[in-house]
Design an enzyme around this catalytic site. Structure first.
Site, mmCIF file in Angstrom:
data_model
loop_
_atom_site.group_PDB
_atom_site.id
_atom_site.type_symbol
_atom_site.label_atom_id
_atom_site.label_comp_id
_atom_site.label_asym_id
_atom_site.label_seq_id
_atom_site.Cartn_x
_atom_site.Cartn_y
_atom_site.Cartn_z
ATOM 1 N N ARG A 1 38.029 -48.531 -4.427
ATOM 2 C CA ARG A 1 36.940 -49.114 -3.633
ATOM 3 C C ARG A 1 36.845 -50.603 -3.923
ATOM 4 O O ARG A 1 36.807 -51.016 -5.086
ATOM 5 C CB ARG A 1 35.609 -48.421 -3.945
ATOM 6 C CG ARG A 1 34.441 -49.047 -3.207
ATOM 7 C CD ARG A 1 33.153 -48.242 -3.274
ATOM 8 N NE ARG A 1 33.046 -47.338 -2.132
ATOM 9 C CZ ARG A 1 31.897 -46.825 -1.673
ATOM 10 N NH1 ARG A 1 30.759 -47.111 -2.275
ATOM 11 N NH2 ARG A 1 31.872 -46.027 -0.635
ATOM 12 N N PRO B 1 30.522 -41.818 -3.038
ATOM 13 C CA PRO B 1 29.935 -41.699 -4.374
ATOM 14 C C PRO B 1 28.502 -42.231 -4.382
ATOM 15 O O PRO B 1 28.235 -43.303 -3.831
ATOM 16 C CB PRO B 1 30.854 -42.573 -5.240
ATOM 17 C CG PRO B 1 31.571 -43.466 -4.287
ATOM 18 C CD PRO B 1 31.661 -42.737 -2.997
ATOM 19 N N LEU C 1 26.529 -47.347 6.933
ATOM 20 C CA LEU C 1 25.771 -47.059 8.158
ATOM 21 C C LEU C 1 26.622 -46.388 9.237
ATOM 22 O O LEU C 1 26.549 -46.751 10.407
ATOM 23 C CB LEU C 1 25.065 -48.314 8.676
ATOM 24 C CG LEU C 1 23.827 -48.692 7.839
ATOM 25 C CD1 LEU C 1 23.188 -49.965 8.368
ATOM 26 C CD2 LEU C 1 22.791 -47.570 7.805
ATOM 27 N N ARG D 1 23.925 -42.517 2.717
ATOM 28 C CA ARG D 1 22.492 -42.251 2.941
ATOM 29 C C ARG D 1 22.229 -41.214 4.016
ATOM 30 O O ARG D 1 21.237 -40.480 3.933
ATOM 31 C CB ARG D 1 21.769 -43.568 3.244
ATOM 32 C CG ARG D 1 21.589 -44.406 1.984
ATOM 33 C CD ARG D 1 21.227 -45.829 2.289
ATOM 34 N NE ARG D 1 22.325 -46.519 2.957
ATOM 35 C CZ ARG D 1 22.270 -47.764 3.393
ATOM 36 N NH1 ARG D 1 21.163 -48.463 3.232
ATOM 37 N NH2 ARG D 1 23.312 -48.328 3.981
ATOM 38 N N HIS E 1 36.361 -47.653 -9.027
ATOM 39 C CA HIS E 1 35.308 -48.498 -8.453
ATOM 40 C C HIS E 1 35.608 -49.967 -8.760
ATOM 41 O O HIS E 1 35.402 -50.442 -9.872
ATOM 42 C CB HIS E 1 33.958 -48.103 -9.058
ATOM 43 C CG HIS E 1 32.765 -48.613 -8.311
ATOM 44 N ND1 HIS E 1 32.842 -49.605 -7.368
ATOM 45 C CD2 HIS E 1 31.449 -48.250 -8.358
ATOM 46 C CE1 HIS E 1 31.629 -49.835 -6.874
ATOM 47 N NE2 HIS E 1 30.768 -49.022 -7.451
ATOM 48 N N GLN F 1 34.467 -40.749 -8.867
ATOM 49 C CA GLN F 1 34.690 -42.191 -8.966
ATOM 50 C C GLN F 1 34.559 -42.602 -10.433
ATOM 51 O O GLN F 1 33.644 -42.141 -11.121
ATOM 52 C CB GLN F 1 33.649 -42.928 -8.131
ATOM 53 C CG GLN F 1 33.922 -44.421 -8.006
ATOM 54 C CD GLN F 1 32.789 -45.173 -7.321
ATOM 55 O OE1 GLN F 1 31.640 -45.056 -7.733
ATOM 56 N NE2 GLN F 1 33.108 -45.939 -6.290
ATOM 57 N N TYR G 1 30.449 -54.953 -10.001
ATOM 58 C CA TYR G 1 30.641 -54.327 -11.312
ATOM 59 C C TYR G 1 31.928 -54.873 -11.958
ATOM 60 O O TYR G 1 32.582 -55.749 -11.388
ATOM 61 C CB TYR G 1 30.647 -52.804 -11.172
ATOM 62 C CG TYR G 1 29.325 -52.280 -10.639
ATOM 63 C CD1 TYR G 1 28.132 -52.521 -11.323
ATOM 64 C CD2 TYR G 1 29.251 -51.588 -9.428
ATOM 65 C CE1 TYR G 1 26.911 -52.070 -10.834
ATOM 66 C CE2 TYR G 1 28.033 -51.136 -8.930
ATOM 67 C CZ TYR G 1 26.861 -51.372 -9.630
ATOM 68 O OH TYR G 1 25.663 -50.937 -9.150
ATOM 69 N N HIS H 1 31.166 -53.985 -5.579
ATOM 70 C CA HIS H 1 29.705 -54.058 -5.809
ATOM 71 C C HIS H 1 29.263 -54.865 -7.019
ATOM 72 O O HIS H 1 28.194 -54.612 -7.590
ATOM 73 C CB HIS H 1 29.116 -52.631 -5.895
ATOM 74 C CG HIS H 1 29.335 -51.839 -4.641
ATOM 75 N ND1 HIS H 1 29.104 -50.489 -4.546
ATOM 76 C CD2 HIS H 1 29.784 -52.225 -3.419
ATOM 77 C CE1 HIS H 1 29.390 -50.057 -3.329
ATOM 78 N NE2 HIS H 1 29.815 -51.111 -2.626
HETATM 79 C C1 LIG Z 1 21.599 -43.414 -4.010
HETATM 80 C C2 LIG Z 1 22.856 -44.212 -3.875
HETATM 81 C C3 LIG Z 1 23.723 -44.296 -4.952
HETATM 82 C C4 LIG Z 1 24.946 -44.988 -4.828
HETATM 83 N N1 LIG Z 1 25.829 -44.962 -5.858
HETATM 84 C C5 LIG Z 1 27.082 -45.453 -5.684
HETATM 85 C C6 LIG Z 1 28.095 -45.230 -6.637
HETATM 86 O O1 LIG Z 1 27.929 -44.496 -7.616
HETATM 87 N N2 LIG Z 1 29.294 -45.823 -6.410
HETATM 88 C C7 LIG Z 1 29.548 -46.584 -5.299
HETATM 89 O O2 LIG Z 1 30.650 -47.107 -5.147
HETATM 90 N N3 LIG Z 1 28.596 -46.762 -4.365
HETATM 91 C C8 LIG Z 1 27.397 -46.182 -4.504
HETATM 92 N N4 LIG Z 1 26.473 -46.287 -3.502
HETATM 93 C C9 LIG Z 1 26.869 -46.935 -2.221
HETATM 94 C C10 LIG Z 1 27.354 -45.884 -1.233
HETATM 95 O O3 LIG Z 1 28.513 -45.206 -1.695
HETATM 96 C C11 LIG Z 1 27.660 -46.512 0.150
HETATM 97 O O4 LIG Z 1 28.737 -47.394 0.014
HETATM 98 C C12 LIG Z 1 26.482 -47.261 0.737
HETATM 99 O O5 LIG Z 1 25.278 -46.521 0.567
HETATM 100 C C13 LIG Z 1 26.662 -47.548 2.234
HETATM 101 O O6 LIG Z 1 26.872 -46.338 2.959
HETATM 102 P P1 LIG Z 1 25.686 -45.630 3.797
HETATM 103 O O7 LIG Z 1 25.205 -46.622 4.799
HETATM 104 O O8 LIG Z 1 26.335 -44.416 4.422
HETATM 105 O O9 LIG Z 1 24.582 -45.272 2.837
HETATM 106 C C14 LIG Z 1 25.258 -45.627 -3.612
HETATM 107 C C15 LIG Z 1 24.355 -45.563 -2.557
HETATM 108 C C16 LIG Z 1 23.179 -44.854 -2.656
HETATM 109 C C17 LIG Z 1 22.258 -44.759 -1.464
#
Ligand SMILES: Cc1cc2nc3c(=O)[nH]c(=O)nc-3n(C[C@H](O)[C@H](O)[C@H](O)COP(=O)(O)O)c2cc1C
Length: 404
Positions: free
Chosen positions: A253, A42, A325, A348, A200, A118, A205, A203
């Site tokens: 999550r 998400p 990552l 990302r 969710h 989510q 929240y 984080h």
């Molecule tokens: C632009 C952006 C928006 C995100 N929004 C959410 C979200 O709506 N809900 C959530 O649980 N995590 C959110 N995240 C966290 C990602 O789901 C993920 O857990 C985090 O980026 C680590 O994974 P990655 O290294 O593949 O980016 C967001 C991350 C990014 C980059």
């Protein structure tokens, strides 16, 4: 917990004698089958208008579905107006939101991915500027015509950092209605046609604010002991599961480690409880209580949160999703092959390459016909791959004649 490093020597080259990579093995969860184990995590798009989905959401969900993912989970969609993090948050607190969300869910499904969503509530982290605008608390302005309704609420009247506006501590009598809002949101998500729902609870929240002793100083039965701090999350899961069809999977999550008093042992305890209540997958994230939700509490490197997914999977016997990552195809495959997780979520890296799942399949030596992407793309890519020799995709090397 240490960082999850993938040995540089680990390269997966598939030949005809090898079993298909696990990453591209279908997975059944209740009545839903994912065509592969790649999940789009998400990601807030900050692009809704007063909570309503826009063409951006359709395009964004669509490009990830068309990129070959098995499951596309749309961003944290808010169960209450108060729960919106920014002016651009997506909403699901009214039936009016259903048609716009349904358009996205149908579009994802039409492109052969499973549509997921989510559900979230930002709690004390609501009412802020978008990240690239600085992320600071908003101030009343003409742009916000319902400032009072967009109230910061939390288990306790504590702000973090302390310079931020303090939320109002929820009265005990209000909590039942808030739990119901999650259930109603789940009903709407089903009506909108989503097949996977994620709660969710991470984080920093609202749900996480109840779980962590850092943000929860209540003295009633929603605070104090670990079990009391879990109560809100457990009630939300119960309300959601009651409205979410039995044949559809439910994910939760968690910030498995928040470095502020809530950690892997507590997460495992909670996972055991919610497993029996019908949660199918724990999506293992971290951090966000005292810092950014994306940069975790621990040291950050490739697969930095994978050990959390591995621990809960091994100790609780629940399916887990690894995130954080996970960048390379062989890295994702190794996580699955080592039994550390059941699903791989990418955030990302799909912003970098929305066709990551398709690309990963090529790198793992499967799907030479590009069946994971829509025919108008598959036809030409398969033709190029078979007919043109000596040409490799751009993600395979840095440039013509240059190795990676
Ligand atoms: C632009 C952006 C928006 C995100 N929004 C959410 C979200 O709506 N809900 C959530 O649980 N995590 C959110 N995240 C966290 C990602 O789901 C993920 O857990 C985090 O980026 C680590 O994974 P990655 O290294 O593949 O980016 C967001 C991350 C990014 C980059």
């Amino acid at each position: 917990m240490t960082c999850q490093g993938i040995p540089p020597s680990h390269h997966i080259t598939k030949d005809t004698d090898m079993a298909d990579p696990l990453l591209f093995t279908p997975m059944a969860l209740r009545g839903i089958t994912l065509k592969n184990r790649v999940v789009i995590a998400p990601m807030h798009q900050y692009s809704a208008v007063k909570g309503y989905a826009t063409d951006w959401h359709l395009m964004n969900a669509g490009r990830f579905a068309a990129g070959g993912a098995g499951l596309v989970i749309m961003e944290s969609t808010k169960v209450e107006r108060r729960g919106c993090g920014t002016v651009g948050d997506l909403g699901i607190w009214k039936d009016d939101f259903v048609p716009g969300l349904k358009r996205c869910a149908e579009f994802i499904r039409r492109h052969a991915a499973v549509p997921g969503i989510q559900l979230g509530h930002s709690g004390r982290k609501a009412r802020r500027l978008r990240p690239w605008e600085g992320g600071a608390p908003l101030k009343p302005s003409a742009e916000i015509d319902d400032w009072e309704a967009w109230e910061l609420v939390a288990p306790s009247a504590l702000s973090a950092p302390e310079s931020d506006p303090a939320p109002r501590a929820l009265a005990r009598a209000e909590i039942g209605k808030l739990v119901e809002a999650w259930g109603e949101a789940a009903r709407r998500a089903d009506e909108a046609g989503f097949d996977v729902l994620e709660v969710h609870g991470a984080h920093g929240y609202l749900i996480h604010e109840f779980l962590s002793p850092f943000s929860n100083r209540r003295t009633d039965d929603y605070g104090g002991s670990e079990r009391n701090r879990m109560r809100f999350c457990i009630e939300v899961v119960e309300a959601v599961r009651a409205k979410w069809p039995q044949d559809k999977p439910l994910f939760l999550r968690l910030s498995v480690e928040d470095n502020a008093g809530w950690g892997p042992e507590q997460s495992a305890d909670l996972a055991r409880i919610v497993k029996d209540m019908g949660v199918d997958v724990i999506d293992c994230s971290s951090g966000g209580m005292t810092g950014s939700p994306v940069i975790s509490a621990g040291p950050v490197g490739y697969g930095y949160q994978v050990p959390y997914a591995a621990k809960l999977r091994a100790e609780v016997g629940i399916k887990t999703m690894a995130v954080g990552l996970i960048v390379h195809a062989d890295q994702a495959e190794t996580i699955l092959a080592q039994g550390q997780a059941d699903l791989i979520a990418i955030a990302r890296e799909v912003l970098y390459n929305p066709n990551w799942p398709m690309d990963a399949a090529q790198k793992l030596g499967v799907d030479r016909e590009f069946t994971s992407v829509p025919s108008p793309q598959a036809y030409w890519l398969a033709k190029r791959a078979s007919a043109v020799k000596g040409v490799v995709p751009s993600t395979f090397q840095r440039g013509i004649g240059q190795a990676r």
